[in-house]
Structures are given as structure tokens and as C-alpha cells.
Design a protein around this motif. Sequence first.
Motif, PDB file in Angstrom:
ATOM      1  N   SER A 157      45.539  47.352  28.910  1.00  0.00           N
ATOM      2  CA  SER A 157      45.600  47.013  30.333  1.00  0.00           C
ATOM      3  C   SER A 157      44.199  46.662  30.798  1.00  0.00           C
ATOM      4  CB  SER A 157      46.129  48.195  31.151  1.00  0.00           C
ATOM      5  OG  SER A 157      47.461  48.496  30.799  1.00  0.00           O
TER       6      SER A 157
ATOM      7  N   ASN B  42      42.065  46.241  34.239  1.00  0.00           N
ATOM      8  CA  ASN B  42      42.124  46.570  35.669  1.00  0.00           C
ATOM      9  C   ASN B  42      43.529  47.010  36.072  1.00  0.00           C
ATOM     10  OD1 ASN B  42      39.401  45.844  35.841  1.00  0.00           O
ATOM     11  ND2 ASN B  42      39.914  43.718  36.336  1.00  0.00           N
ATOM     12  N   ASP B  43      44.115  47.865  35.215  1.00  0.00           N
ATOM     13  CA  ASP B  43      45.434  48.470  35.428  1.00  0.00           C
ATOM     14  C   ASP B  43      46.598  47.488  35.317  1.00  0.00           C
ATOM     15  OD1 ASP B  43      44.406  51.076  35.833  1.00  0.00           O
ATOM     16  OD2 ASP B  43      43.982  50.606  37.932  1.00  0.00           O
ATOM     17  N   LYS B  44      46.362  46.285  34.815  1.00  0.00           N
ATOM     18  CA  LYS B  44      47.438  45.322  34.595  1.00  0.00           C
ATOM     19  C   LYS B  44      47.680  45.185  33.094  1.00  0.00           C
ATOM     20  CE  LYS B  44      48.830  40.507  35.256  1.00  0.00           C
ATOM     21  NZ  LYS B  44      48.437  39.161  35.789  1.00  0.00           N
ATOM     22  N   LEU B  45      48.920  45.413  32.644  1.00  0.00           N
ATOM     23  CA  LEU B  45      49.266  45.310  31.233  1.00  0.00           C
ATOM     24  C   LEU B  45      49.153  43.859  30.775  1.00  0.00           C
ATOM     25  CD1 LEU B  45      50.423  46.711  28.665  1.00  0.00           C
ATOM     26  CD2 LEU B  45      52.700  46.089  29.526  1.00  0.00           C
TER      27      LEU B  45
ATOM     28  N   SER C  53      35.192  44.199  34.453  1.00  0.00           N
ATOM     29  CA  SER C  53      36.571  44.629  34.238  1.00  0.00           C
ATOM     30  C   SER C  53      36.599  45.969  33.512  1.00  0.00           C
ATOM     31  CB  SER C  53      37.334  43.593  33.408  1.00  0.00           C
ATOM     32  OG  SER C  53      37.403  42.347  34.072  1.00  0.00           O
TER      33      SER C  53
ATOM     34  N   LYS D 112      41.580  49.321  29.227  1.00  0.00           N
ATOM     35  CA  LYS D 112      42.159  50.598  28.826  1.00  0.00           C
ATOM     36  C   LYS D 112      43.193  50.362  27.737  1.00  0.00           C
ATOM     37  CE  LYS D 112      44.816  54.581  30.528  1.00  0.00           C
ATOM     38  NZ  LYS D 112      45.474  55.193  31.716  1.00  0.00           N
TER      39      LYS D 112
ATOM     40  N   THR E  82      46.011  52.224  24.937  1.00  0.00           N
ATOM     41  CA  THR E  82      46.802  53.411  24.649  1.00  0.00           C
ATOM     42  C   THR E  82      47.477  53.247  23.291  1.00  0.00           C
ATOM     43  OG1 THR E  82      48.876  52.623  25.626  1.00  0.00           O
ATOM     44  CG2 THR E  82      47.316  53.708  27.100  1.00  0.00           C
TER      45      THR E  82
ATOM     46  N   GLU F 207      44.307  57.668  24.665  1.00  0.00           N
ATOM     47  CA  GLU F 207      43.954  56.708  25.705  1.00  0.00           C
ATOM     48  C   GLU F 207      42.442  56.543  25.660  1.00  0.00           C
ATOM     49  OE1 GLU F 207      47.219  57.354  29.239  1.00  0.00           O
ATOM     50  OE2 GLU F 207      45.509  58.723  29.175  1.00  0.00           O
TER      51      GLU F 207
ATOM     52  N   GLN G  50      39.033  53.824  27.235  1.00  0.00           N
ATOM     53  CA  GLN G  50      38.712  52.676  28.059  1.00  0.00           C
ATOM     54  C   GLN G  50      37.241  52.297  27.928  1.00  0.00           C
ATOM     55  OE1 GLN G  50      39.828  54.032  32.025  1.00  0.00           O
ATOM     56  NE2 GLN G  50      37.677  54.315  32.584  1.00  0.00           N
TER      57      GLN G  50
END
Length: 208
Positions: A131, A133-136, A183, A186, A188, A202, A204
Motif C-alpha cells: 500500500s 499512502n494507505d492505498k492498495l 510517500s 507499507k 504486509t 507488516e 513500512q
Amino acid sequence: MKTVMLANEAITPSKILCIGRNYVEHIYELGNEMPEDMVVFLKPNSAISSQLFAEHQGESLHYETELCFMFQNGRFSSVAVGLDLTKRDLQTKLKAKGLPWERAKAFDGAALFSPFVAIDDAEAPLHFTLSINDKLVQEGHIDLMIYKPLTILSELQAFISLNDGDIVMTGTPKGVGIILAESVFKVTLSRGLHASTEPLLEWQWQVS
């Protein structure tokens, strides 16, 4: 020599072996041909970094997220999620001329890894994601690979010796793209073919 982490131990790989074009949809997204044989290239130990940069020597970089196995005691003994960084424009020029990719793939800082975690079975279902900036933006699992981990290991050992600590990057699924400064990346890793609420790891990086 650069190191990666396995539990609380620093491991020094002698080399990183990379499998290219191992996911069908990634082959199509870059407009490449389906290879007749497994595509292999190498990154040196000096490519390992803990810092994620958007550029190298003035050239923009692309990310490729990959399931990565560490070789120890004759087998793939642990796994991590890694980033194979690529100078895409340069790689395209080199490919067009039939030249090797090292200038686009093996530069300093071209390989980043989460900590490694021990595994018993290299072909157990594993699911990984990236991901930004929290977007997959990327996800993959072993069932999507053209060459599965044990096949990869067998083919590699047919022509090159693997030393304890060496890392094998198994290719990237669709969704590769350019790295933008500031950016947050992250990754997982989970058991199973889908994302789990309790990932194995996890990790990042903040892009510089």
C-alpha cells in the motif's frame, strides 16, 4: 557488506537472485513477451538498502513488490517482502538493444527487504501486499506465480551455487509504478491466498 534481519540476527547475503516475468498480468502490463524459460538476473550485496529513494543519480525509480525467500541449510528457510527498484526508462532502452539490465536493476539501493520470518514450507499459501499512502497498489500470492518457489530453487541450483543467507526474489505482480518522494510504502505478509487480519509481518518505508 550489507545485512538483512532474520528475527534478531543480522544476515549477510552474498547475492540476490531475481526472477523476472513470473506473473502473467505483470508481463502484460509492461508489454513484454511471455518467456519460454525462467528469467533470472542478479543484484549484488551492495544493492541492499534500508532507505527508499525516489531517484538514483537523477533518474526516477519504479517499485516492484516481491515475495522473497532466504536460502539456509539447503532450503528456503524464511520469507520476507521486498522491493525490487528499477530504472524503468533505462531498462527499456537496454532491453531494446538486447543488453543486460544491471545498470537498471543492480545499482546501490535497488533492493529493500522487510525483516525475514522463519517458515517450514516454502510453498505454503502466502499473500503479500503493498500500500502506498494507505492505498492498495499491489498484491500477490504463490498460486499466481508461473514458477513456484521450489521450482525456482531447483532451476537456480542447476547452474549456480547458493550460499547460506542468499536471497531469491520471486517476481512481481501487476501494479508496478513510479516512486514519489514523501510517500509511505507499507508491505504486509499473511498466510492464505487473501489478506489476513493477523499478518505474519507488516513493514513500512518513508520515501526520501
